[in-house]
Design a protein around this motif. Structure first.
Motif: not given
Length: 58
Positions: A10, A13-14, A16-18, A20-21, A24
């Protein structure tokens, strides 16, 4: 044991999400060239910090 693995997954995953944001958001503000410059500078600073931490005296 499985709980520790799930917590670690978790966290990854958090992260990698941060990431990516962040990429972006930079792309929307600065375009591809600006994003590459910003990410390049950040990677250079991170590499320098890692190198300094490895070379730091105990």
């Amino acid at each position: 044991m499985i709980k520790c693995v799930m917590i670690q997954l978790c966290k990854c995953l958090t992260g990698v999400s941060i990431l990516a944001l962040h990429v972006r958001f930079c792309y929307l503000l600065l375009g591809w060239i600006g994003t590459l410059v910003v990410v390049g500078v950040q990677l250079a600073i991170a590499g320098w910090i890692v190198w300094a931490m490895i070379r730091a005296p105990d």
